[in-house]
Design an enzyme around this catalytic site. Structure first.
Site, mmCIF file in Angstrom:
data_model
loop_
_atom_site.group_PDB
_atom_site.id
_atom_site.type_symbol
_atom_site.label_atom_id
_atom_site.label_comp_id
_atom_site.label_asym_id
_atom_site.label_seq_id
_atom_site.Cartn_x
_atom_site.Cartn_y
_atom_site.Cartn_z
ATOM 1 N N ARG A 331 0.792 -1.120 -0.034
ATOM 2 C CA ARG A 331 -0.067 0.154 0.030
ATOM 3 C C ARG A 331 0.794 1.249 -0.032
ATOM 4 O O ARG A 331 1.836 1.176 0.776
ATOM 5 C CB ARG A 331 -0.745 0.022 1.159
ATOM 6 N N ARG A 346 2.114 1.604 10.497
ATOM 7 C CA ARG A 346 1.663 1.809 8.991
ATOM 8 C C ARG A 346 2.759 1.634 8.056
ATOM 9 O O ARG A 346 3.670 2.522 8.184
ATOM 10 C CB ARG A 346 0.950 3.419 8.781
ATOM 11 N N GLU A 418 -6.630 0.125 15.081
ATOM 12 C CA GLU A 418 -7.154 -0.764 14.062
ATOM 13 C C GLU A 418 -6.389 -2.178 13.915
ATOM 14 O O GLU A 418 -5.278 -2.010 13.275
ATOM 15 C CB GLU A 418 -7.843 -0.461 12.887
ATOM 16 N N SER A 421 -10.807 -5.620 10.431
ATOM 17 C CA SER A 421 -12.016 -5.344 9.897
ATOM 18 C C SER A 421 -12.726 -6.518 9.058
ATOM 19 O O SER A 421 -12.038 -7.542 8.932
ATOM 20 C CB SER A 421 -11.911 -4.041 8.838
ATOM 21 N N ARG A 473 0.778 -5.020 12.915
ATOM 22 C CA ARG A 473 0.013 -4.504 13.679
ATOM 23 C C ARG A 473 -0.309 -5.635 14.870
ATOM 24 O O ARG A 473 -0.246 -5.058 16.242
ATOM 25 C CB ARG A 473 -1.300 -3.788 13.339
#
Length: 510
Positions: A331, A346, A418, A421, A473
């Protein structure tokens, strides 16, 4: 805006009801040049035929519209009939979509399609007349009329193709409808669904994962920055075992729930990225594109797994299809900066285990609940403190009908972050990927391609995706939550069998 003199003269006698076809917002479209030779019409319908040609030509931008490489099966009639609800959904999501333009293009498409069909019928009538015995003058008249119809049809059919492409280009940006219970607003308006555990209380100064990783010799950000750039990293020593252990632990746990394991390609065609609802182009894209090709690096295994059944008709008996896929993810993280995104939180490249389900429409809500329960069970078993959120409309991506996020407490960062999800995308992706199923006992195989299945009505499947383990994470969470006063980190018991029995990561100088 140059027109031939003949076209302008014809326009002066066109009924206003036909001329209204050419009206579109000036900010978006302009009336482009449109000329062609006009023979003497063989019937009074000639003027209207040419009027529709002039009107439809206004749907083409002065700058050439790029033709879509694929077409989504979008229910335009439903969008038109539910215009107010669709508009409000776009507003609630903060999406950038010109719904009025979409609807205007759709109405013009319907009008043009009707005119094309009518002219094709006239052409067939002329052709049938030519089969009988005719006087020479009458035959010549029919020949002229047939030529006129052929030329006008060719023009209208080209306009129809351009109009269809423009409609697709605009309508593919319309987001999925949201579940009626989705909170309205930005991320701060998301509703708390569940809270698990409580923050650990420390009797010593808490370190963040960056400091812990440095002291335990687990990461090397400096060398990675020299080799690859910022937001890349090397994992070292026990961190390597931790990544592999987390990956194998997550896959083995999810497999027991009936999911088929996969390792996916990590380069896909850009059209697959688009069909899954992601934007591979533009200044704010999160997708790495490969220059000089139509390929991209994946940002999630959801993309290649969804593409695996593209243009397929599935048998009812094979549903649901459940996959747990391992991949590296890439990403750009455009615009991401600041202390909240430092270290592993990130990054541009990471490993992830992703769950993906294809199911019947009536079952997708239940499978959404199953996915979030699996995630909650996984993180609970590691002893993490986290909360599950029903995400607000402004935080939903274009494909998501509803999305649950799990945010874990990260004491070193001093906030929740986070880690997972779970999204129900209903038929948004399947309409773009062309994945249908036959609600019967037909014998289509999971990989039977379009056109090769038995005849009968088909429906689009629903697709769902959820993160079982985003490795960096999870490493952040484990290091920060299980750090000890002596600088070591305890490994949760469920992970130890997948890490060669390692129970603790200790400083190398002790």
């Amino acid at each position: 805006m140059a027109f031939s003199l003949q076209t302008l003269r014809l326009a002066s006698s066109i009924p206003s009801s036909v001329l209204r076809l050419a009206s579109l917002p000036n900010k978006t479209l302009t009336l482009s040049s449109f000329t062609y030779s006009i023979r003497k019409p063989s019937s009074s319908l000639g003027l209207i035929v040419r009027a529709v040609s002039v009107a439809s030509s206004s749907l083409v931008e002065e700058e050439k519209v790029s033709k879509p490489q694929w077409k989504a099966t979008i229910d335009f009639k439903w969008i038109r009939d539910n215009k107010d609800a669709v508009f409000q959904n776009i507003k609630n999501r903060n999406s950038v979509v010109d719904l009025e333009l979409v609807l205007q293009l759709y109405e013009k498409l319907l009008t043009l399609q009707k005119e094309v069909e009518r002219l094709r019928g006239e052409r067939n009538v002329v052709a049938n007349k030519m089969k009988g015995k005719l006087e020479s003058s009458e035959r010549q008249k029919l020949i002229e009329e047939g030529k006129n119809l052929k030329e006008v049809l060719a023009t209208l059919e080209e306009n129809l193709v351009q109009l269809t492409d423009k409609l697709q280009q605009e309508a593919q940006c319309v987001p999925n409808m949201a579940h009626p219970d989705v909170p309205i607003g930005g991320e701060d308006c998301s509703a708390l669904r569940k809270m698990v555990g409580s923050p650990r209380e420390f009797s010593f100064p808490v370190k963040d994962h960056v400091q812990l990783g440095k002291e335990l010799d687990l990461f090397d950000f400096d060398s990675a920055a020299e080799v690859s750039g910022s937001k890349f990293y090397y994992l070292r020593n026990e961190a390597v075992m931790l990544e592999m252990g987390l990956t194998n632990w997550a896959i083995s746990k999810v497999m027991r729930k009936g999911f088929t394991p996969l390792i996916t390609p990590e380069i896909v065609r850009s059209t697959i990225v688009e069909k899954c609802g992601f934007q591979p182009r533009g200044t704010n894209t999160q997708v790495y594109s490969i220059e000089g090709s139509d390929q991209c690096l994946i940002g999630t295994a959801e993309i290649p797994v969804g593409g695996m059944h593209m243009d397929s008709i599935l048998s009812d008996s094979v549903l649901p299809l459940k996959y747990v896929a391992y991949s590296h993810c890439f990403r750009t993280e455009a615009g991401a900066a600041g202390t909240a995104t430092r270290g592993l939180y990130r990054v541009h490249q990471f490993s992830k285990v992703e769950m993906f389900i294809l199911c019947r429409p009536e079952d997708s809500d239940a499978y959404h609940e199953e996915l979030i329960r699996i995630e909650e069970d996984l993180f609970s078993s590691l002893g993490l403190h986290f909360k599950t959120l029903d995400m607000a409309s402004g935080d939903l991506g274009a494909p998501a009908y509803r999305k649950y996020d799990i945010e874990a407490w990260m004491p070193g960062l001093g906030r929740y972050g986070e880690i997972s999800s779970a999204s129900n995308c209903t038929d948004y992706q399947s309409r773009r990927l062309g994945i249908r199923y036959r609600p019967s006992s037909s014998e289509a195989s999971p990989n039977s391609k379009k056109g090769k299945a038995n005849s009968g009505p088909t429906q689009f499947v629903h697709t769902l995706n959820a993160t079982a383990c985003a490795v960096p994470r999870m490493i952040v969470c484990l290091l920060e939550n299980f750090q000890q006063e002596d600088g070591s980190v305890i490994i949760p018991e469920p992970l130890r069998p997948f890490m060669g029995g390692i129970e603790r990561i200790s400083p190398k100088n002790k």
